[in-house]
Design a protein around this motif. Structure first.
Motif, PDB file in Angstrom:
ATOM      1  N   UNK A  40     118.823  -0.881  58.203  1.00 22.70           N
ATOM      2  CA  UNK A  40     118.255   0.364  57.731  1.00 22.70           C
ATOM      3  C   UNK A  40     118.866   1.521  58.489  1.00 22.70           C
ATOM      4  N   UNK A  41     119.082   2.662  57.790  1.00 23.52           N
ATOM      5  CA  UNK A  41     119.554   3.858  58.470  1.00 23.52           C
ATOM      6  C   UNK A  41     118.500   4.305  59.477  1.00 23.52           C
ATOM      7  N   UNK A  42     118.891   5.171  60.378  1.00 23.45           N
ATOM      8  CA  UNK A  42     117.977   5.603  61.421  1.00 23.45           C
ATOM      9  C   UNK A  42     116.738   6.256  60.802  1.00 23.45           C
ATOM     10  N   UNK A  43     115.578   5.942  61.355  1.00 25.45           N
ATOM     11  CA  UNK A  43     114.311   6.403  60.805  1.00 25.45           C
ATOM     12  C   UNK A  43     113.685   7.415  61.750  1.00 25.45           C
ATOM     13  N   UNK A  44     113.512   8.641  61.255  1.00 26.05           N
ATOM     14  CA  UNK A  44     112.817   9.685  62.002  1.00 26.05           C
ATOM     15  C   UNK A  44     111.520  10.084  61.323  1.00 26.05           C
ATOM     16  N   UNK A  45     111.516  10.046  59.993  1.00 31.01           N
ATOM     17  CA  UNK A  45     110.376  10.539  59.221  1.00 31.01           C
ATOM     18  C   UNK A  45     110.026   9.585  58.094  1.00 31.01           C
ATOM     19  N   UNK A  46     108.740   9.469  57.847  1.00 28.61           N
ATOM     20  CA  UNK A  46     108.220   8.680  56.726  1.00 28.61           C
ATOM     21  C   UNK A  46     107.193   9.548  56.021  1.00 28.61           C
ATOM     22  N   UNK A  47     107.440   9.868  54.762  1.00 25.55           N
ATOM     23  CA  UNK A  47     106.589  10.784  53.998  1.00 25.55           C
ATOM     24  C   UNK A  47     105.692  10.011  53.038  1.00 25.55           C
ATOM     25  N   UNK A  48     104.378  10.173  53.214  1.00 22.23           N
ATOM     26  CA  UNK A  48     103.419   9.530  52.322  1.00 22.23           C
ATOM     27  C   UNK A  48     103.249  10.326  51.034  1.00 22.23           C
ATOM     28  N   UNK A  49     103.049   9.598  49.942  1.00 24.11           N
ATOM     29  CA  UNK A  49     102.722  10.204  48.653  1.00 24.11           C
ATOM     30  C   UNK A  49     101.700   9.297  47.965  1.00 24.11           C
ATOM     31  N   UNK A  50     100.651   9.858  47.359  1.00 20.97           N
ATOM     32  CA  UNK A  50      99.611   9.023  46.743  1.00 20.97           C
ATOM     33  C   UNK A  50     100.145   8.216  45.563  1.00 20.97           C
ATOM     34  N   UNK A  51      99.766   6.952  45.509  1.00 21.50           N
ATOM     35  CA  UNK A  51     100.185   6.114  44.393  1.00 21.50           C
ATOM     36  C   UNK A  51      99.573   6.518  43.075  1.00 21.50           C
ATOM     37  N   UNK A  52      98.509   7.290  43.130  1.00 19.83           N
ATOM     38  CA  UNK A  52      97.854   7.765  41.913  1.00 19.83           C
ATOM     39  C   UNK A  52      98.482   9.040  41.365  1.00 19.83           C
ATOM     40  N   UNK A  53      99.564   9.512  42.017  1.00 12.85           N
ATOM     41  CA  UNK A  53     100.245  10.723  41.554  1.00 12.85           C
ATOM     42  C   UNK A  53     101.726  10.433  41.290  1.00 12.85           C
ATOM     43  N   UNK A  54     102.008   9.659  40.248  1.00  9.60           N
ATOM     44  CA  UNK A  54     103.422   9.341  39.959  1.00  9.60           C
ATOM     45  C   UNK A  54     104.268  10.567  39.672  1.00  9.60           C
ATOM     46  N   UNK A  55     103.641  11.682  39.307  1.00 12.03           N
ATOM     47  CA  UNK A  55     104.392  12.911  39.090  1.00 12.03           C
ATOM     48  C   UNK A  55     105.004  13.441  40.374  1.00 12.03           C
ATOM     49  N   UNK A  56     104.533  12.947  41.518  1.00  9.09           N
ATOM     50  CA  UNK A  56     105.053  13.402  42.804  1.00  9.09           C
ATOM     51  C   UNK A  56     106.098  12.459  43.408  1.00  9.09           C
ATOM     52  N   UNK A  57     106.327  11.322  42.789  1.00 12.53           N
ATOM     53  CA  UNK A  57     107.241  10.339  43.390  1.00 12.53           C
ATOM     54  C   UNK A  57     108.649  10.904  43.541  1.00 12.53           C
ATOM     55  N   UNK A  58     109.190  11.461  42.479  1.00 12.32           N
ATOM     56  CA  UNK A  58     110.553  12.007  42.521  1.00 12.32           C
ATOM     57  C   UNK A  58     110.627  13.195  43.473  1.00 12.32           C
ATOM     58  N   UNK A  59     109.583  14.012  43.486  1.00 16.71           N
ATOM     59  CA  UNK A  59     109.560  15.161  44.393  1.00 16.71           C
ATOM     60  C   UNK A  59     109.590  14.694  45.846  1.00 16.71           C
ATOM     61  N   UNK A  60     108.879  13.610  46.115  1.00 20.41           N
ATOM     62  CA  UNK A  60     108.877  13.071  47.482  1.00 20.41           C
ATOM     63  C   UNK A  60     110.265  12.600  47.874  1.00 20.41           C
ATOM     64  N   UNK A  61     110.962  11.935  46.959  1.00 13.44           N
ATOM     65  CA  UNK A  61     112.320  11.468  47.237  1.00 13.44           C
ATOM     66  C   UNK A  61     113.252  12.621  47.569  1.00 13.44           C
TER      67      UNK A  61
END
Length: 279
Positions: free
Chosen positions: A1-22
């Motif tokens: 895995x590439x170096x990990x500094x940040x992990x961003x949570x996104x609610x599974x009930x909001x699929x409209x936010x998945x791409x935005x999180x990426x």
């Protein structure tokens, strides 16, 4: 895995936010099927995550409900078939849960070209039992990181949910993760408006030995990355170290008047990886 500094949570009930999180710039996103999803929305959220992964978005993490519950077992079995990069085990309490998860992954065929599953595990330590067993949890063959769940832990310990009150727990988890050479992710900072405190807390956990911090809003990601960025003096020394050695096992050498051996070389490698990640 590439170096990990940040992990961003996104609610599974909001699929409209998945791409935005990426697109938020985090090193890894984690779609949450546990605390962020109401009970009546759990199954719908799970299916939304499965659909997202099968569309080609495998390089994500999914936090499932605890494996000690039927819902968590169903989450894990369903996700094992679509092979996300990581599954986070909520309220991970003992080595048996890791073994159970690894057995499921080893015996589940996936929709990948070779049918094999290479999903890694992240153990979320947020109970006293999990803390007591953290070193054994971290030793799992597929475990790539531990994460500290501060809110639940502070409730169990009957202490304040503050840095100082939880320093003893944070320190124990650093030892557990470092002994297994896996990443150690800190709990998200829940005050979205206090960016200065987020920066300060992230610098503190980095100094303690944490390799990453979780976020609950995209605006927190750049601040976390800023906190993990080495200063100019650290970068310059790391560059000098790596110019003077051929690898971590060269023995002791002198760099700029300082004795340098394997631990310093490994630390220098990580500093330069952080610089590369920032670029």
């Amino acid at each position: 895995m590439k170096i990990l500094r940040s992990l961003l949570f996104v609610p599974g009930s909001r699929p409209d936010r998945f791409e935005k999180a990426l697109a938020a710039g985090a090193d890894l996103i984690c779609i949450d099927l546990e605390d962020a999803v109401l009970p009546e929305n759990k199954l719908e959220a799970r299916q939304a995550v499965i659909d997202f992964i099968t569309q080609g978005n495998h390089n994500i993490c999914v936090r499932i409900n605890p494996l000690s519950t039927p819902l968590g077992v169903d989450d894990f079995n369903a996700l094992a078939q679509v092979n996300p990069a990581f599954i986070m085990l909520a309220k991970c309490s003992n080595q048996q849960e890791i073994e159970q998860a690894e057995h499921i992954l080893a015996t589940t065929r996936t929709n990948s070209s070779n049918g094999l599953n290479d999903t890694k595990l992240i153990g979320l330590i947020e109970t006293i039992e999990g803390l007591e067993n953290a070193k054994h949890i971290a030793q799992g063959n597929r475990v790539s990181a531990l994460m500290f769940g501060g809110a639940d832990m502070s409730a169990e310990l009957r202490c304040d949910f503050t840095y100082d009150a939880l320093l003893f727990v944070r320190s124990q988890l650093v030892v557990a993760a470092a002994s297994a050479n896996v990443d150690m992710i800190d709990v998200p900072h829940i005050n979205l408006k206090d960016t200065e405190d987020l920066l300060d807390e992230t610098r503190k956990v980095r100094a303690l030995g944490y390799t990453a911090k979780a976020a609950i809003h995209p605006n927190q990601v750049s601040i976390i990355h800023q906190a993990f960025m080495p200063n100019e003096q650290q970068i310059a020394f790391a560059q000098d170290v790596m110019k003077a050695v051929d690898g971590p096992d060269v023995g002791a050498v002198v760099v700029n008047g300082r004795m340098v051996d394997r631990p310093i070389i490994l630390a220098s490698q990580r500093i330069l990886q952080l610089v590369e990640a920032a670029s």
